[in-house]
Design an enzyme around this catalytic site. Structure first.
Site, PDB file in Angstrom:
ATOM      1  N   GLU A 177       0.828  -1.217   0.000  1.00 30.38           N
ATOM      2  CA  GLU A 177       0.000   0.000   0.000  1.00 30.38           C
ATOM      3  C   GLU A 177       0.860   1.264   0.000  1.00 30.38           C
ATOM      4  O   GLU A 177       0.486   2.271  -0.602  1.00 30.38           O
ATOM      5  CB  GLU A 177      -0.973  -0.005   1.182  1.00 30.38           C
ATOM      6  CG  GLU A 177      -1.872  -1.241   1.303  1.00 30.38           C
ATOM      7  CD  GLU A 177      -2.645  -1.595   0.035  1.00 30.38           C
ATOM      8  OE1 GLU A 177      -2.785  -0.732  -0.845  1.00 30.38           O
ATOM      9  OE2 GLU A 177      -3.094  -2.751  -0.083  1.00 30.38           O
ATOM     10  N   TYR A 183      -1.401  -9.254 -10.663  1.00 25.25           N
ATOM     11  CA  TYR A 183      -0.553  -9.214  -9.464  1.00 25.25           C
ATOM     12  C   TYR A 183       0.640 -10.175  -9.556  1.00 25.25           C
ATOM     13  O   TYR A 183       1.703  -9.913  -9.031  1.00 25.25           O
ATOM     14  CB  TYR A 183      -1.358  -9.578  -8.215  1.00 25.25           C
ATOM     15  CG  TYR A 183      -2.340  -8.533  -7.766  1.00 25.25           C
ATOM     16  CD1 TYR A 183      -2.022  -7.662  -6.737  1.00 25.25           C
ATOM     17  CD2 TYR A 183      -3.594  -8.420  -8.361  1.00 25.25           C
ATOM     18  CE1 TYR A 183      -2.921  -6.714  -6.300  1.00 25.25           C
ATOM     19  CE2 TYR A 183      -4.498  -7.474  -7.934  1.00 25.25           C
ATOM     20  CZ  TYR A 183      -4.167  -6.614  -6.908  1.00 25.25           C
ATOM     21  OH  TYR A 183      -5.065  -5.675  -6.483  1.00 25.25           O
TER      22      TYR A 183
HETATM   23 ZN   LIG Z   1      -2.535  -2.762  -5.032  1.00 23.50          ZN
END
Ligand SMILES: [Zn+2]
Length: 603
Positions: free
Chosen positions: A420, A502
């Site tokens: 994050e 991802y």
């Molecule tokens: Zn992310």
């Protein structure tokens, strides 16, 4: 490749998968952690039927990544959900005035300056955690830099997106200068259009004013981005009407998509004056520059937040830890995390800020808030500008390396926090269209997270992170073949989105690092940041930047192979302790079924 099945390790993985699933009370969490922090927010299990009060029909997204769906909002204005339509004076009667334009420097790191030629949101409002709402008055100044004349301005109401848990955004009469205009809502109520009395031309500036009320929903579903907890914590991720991006003279109004984040906004400056109950802690994007007592029982704060893509407010009872390093302050807000975990989280955030700053370019703000939030639907973490939300369930997953019986120093909270924090660079500073090209920020961010693990926790921890937290879903996918990395979100299934964006995406960055060598690779990252700072990157500009640093031929060949192509095999991935299991013809299908069952199971 090691063909001996490491059974003990697999059992540990299984226990972790199931343990995590049980602990989170949301099965998708397991895969979310494996694939990347935001994955599991798309789980259908977290999404009950929509409330009647917020009718929405989701138009079918375009299957082609090149198509540009821009539905025109309905021309006939529809009544707001409860039929209320109040003028701003009525709305504003007990609201504090929006603050004047502040000095933005207070929100920025030393040496940074704010571009004045940006949209400026000034909001005066009442934040009422017990009622789960923010009532406010917004004055938006919009300098129109370039493009054909604009006949309308559009706003997003992401509160009405299926993932917002039944929240509502009501808007009163909109004023353009001294003329009142009725907003025209889109059929699904995730956008409204304000037709301008006079077209806005390039080089001109316009001021739009409107009262609004955003109220969180009562649905158990959703991801917790818009929620009020029983003990009074209010989380507002989409807490205001958001100016829709303008491209070539038209509003970009994609219907909300299912995979990934609803990010599509231009970086804008925000100044807020908020009244909230005394004794309520507040975490917000930007910095709180002033605090004073208001009417009895209330206090008033002023917030300055330059260069914001998403402004988030979290208010309620929270413990705060503040720590500063190299002129950047991290404010951590916690509820359930233990003192040691909370302290570690703040230190990890400071460490990630520092390491990313050195590797990519300095963090631009004077502050970062880290807030523990009871995220739902399997979310582990969510990024906003100058603020990151970490799911409360994450804090229990300290010692992953130890759980695996190994000596690697890998922990889930550190990985999620680093992810994050990295979004402050890839999403915050370098914007991209999270619907059309989600790989641009997620691939670079998930790679950055493993890079942080490597730097902060060591090579062995990084190897475990690649194996267990990043590449597992991709190996699963590769059993059926590869997919291109640069598709739009809705072109992927849920599993494929995690696996490709991802997983493959993060490893694509590592492969690039290995092929380019350290020096040129980091030169590329720094140049990419510098070129797109506070603007927008596209796949094309990503490749163009790569070509500038590495040569056109090599950049094109790499892009064809790893980004646009679908010819990667497991031989292109690092050796895996766990991955071989997924390729095992007798075991692979069983494991895939297990993961799919984990996704299907409800919270
Ligand atoms: Zn992310």
């Amino acid at each position: 490749m090691n063909h001996e099945a490491p059974w003990g390790k697999w059992i540990a993985v299984g226990v972790i998968l199931l343990g995590i699933a049980g602990a989170a009370c949301a099965a998708g969490f397991a895969l979310g952690v494996l694939a990347g922090p935001e994955l599991a927010r798309r789980l259908p299990a977290a999404e009950p039927a929509p409330e009647a009060a917020t009718p929405r029909s989701r138009p079918s997204p375009s299957p082609s990544p090149t198509a540009t769906p821009m539905p025109t909002p309905t021309a006939t204005p529809t009544a707001s959900p409860d039929g209320a339509r109040e003028g701003p004076k009525v709305f504003a009667a007990d609201l504090p005035d929006p603050p004047p334009v502040p000095d933005w420097a207070v929100g920025l790191a030393k040496g940074e300056t704010a571009d004045p030629d940006r949209p400026i949101y000034r909001i005066g409002g009442m934040l009422e955690p017990d009622r789960g709402r923010l009532r406010g008055r917004l004055i938006l100044s919009l300098p129109y830099r370039e493009g054909p004349p604009l006949s309308a301005i559009c706003f997003r109401a992401w509160a009405h997106a299926p993932s917002s848990g039944g929240a509502r955004l009501e808007v009163g009469e909109v004023w353009v200068g001294d003329q009142a205009v009725r907003p025209a809502w889109s059929g699904d109520r995730t956008a409204f259009t304000v037709t301008l009395p006079v077209p806005l031309r390039a080089g001109e500036e316009i001021a739009i004013e409107m009262p609004f009320t955003v109220t969180v929903g009562s649905r158990a579903g959703g991801y917790g981005l818009m929620q009020k907890t029983p003990d009074g914590l209010l989380v507002l991720y989409y807490g205001y009407p958001e100016l829709a991006r303008i491209r070539e003279g038209r509003c970009v109004l994609d219907p909300p998509w299912e995979n990934g984040d609803l990010h599509q906004a231009e970086a804008a400056h925000f100044a807020l004056r908020l009244r909230l109950p005394e004794g309520t802690a507040l975490s917000a994007s930007g910095v709180i520059v002033q605090e004073a007592s208001g009417p009895p029982g209330w206090r008033e704060v002023e917030i300055v937040a330059p260069y914001v893509r998403n402004l988030v407010l979290v208010a309620g009872e929270m413990e705060e830890i503040v720590q500063e390093r190299n002129g950047v302050r991290v404010r951590g807000f916690f509820r359930k995390a233990g003192a040691r975990e909370a302290q570690q989280a703040v230190e990890d955030a400071l460490d990630a800020l520092e390491r990313f700053g050195e590797a990519f370019g300095p963090y631009p703000f004077s502050e970062l808030d880290l807030v523990e939030v009871p995220l739902r639907g399997g979310a582990a973490g969510v990024e906003a500008s100058g603020l990151i939300m970490i799911g409360e369930d994450v804090f229990g997953m300290g010692d992953l390396g130890g759980m695996l019986g190994g000596s690697s120093d890998l922990d889930v909270p550190g990985f999620v926090i680093a992810h994050e924090v990295a979004h402050q660079w890839w999403y915050g500073m370098v914007g991209n269209d999270a619907y059309r090209e989600p790989w641009l920020d997620e691939a670079m961010t998930n790679w950055s997270s493993v890079f942080w693990v490597e730097q902060a926790r060591g090579l062995e921890a990084a190897r475990t992170a690649w194996d267990l937290l990043v590449l597992l879903p991709y190996r699963l996918r590769l059993a059926e073949g590869d997919l291109p990395l640069n598709l739009s979100t809705d072109d992927y299934s849920m599993l494929d989105y995690a696996a490709i964006v991802y997983g493959k995406g993060a490893w694509m960055m590592e492969a690039l690092r290995q092929e380019m060598g350290e020096e040129r690779f980091f030169a590329f990252l720094r140049r990419y940041l510098e070129k797109h700072r506070w603007g927008w990157a596209t796949g094309e500009s990503w490749q163009e930047t790569l070509a500038e640093v590495w040569g056109r031929e090599r950049a094109e060949a790499f892009f064809r192979r790893w980004v646009a192509g679908s010819g990667i095999t497991s031989a292109d991935l690092p050796p895996s302790e766990f991955g071989a299991l997924f390729e095992d013809p007798s075991l692979g299908p069983l494991l895939r079924t297990l993961l799919e069952a984990l996704i299907e199971a409800g919270p």
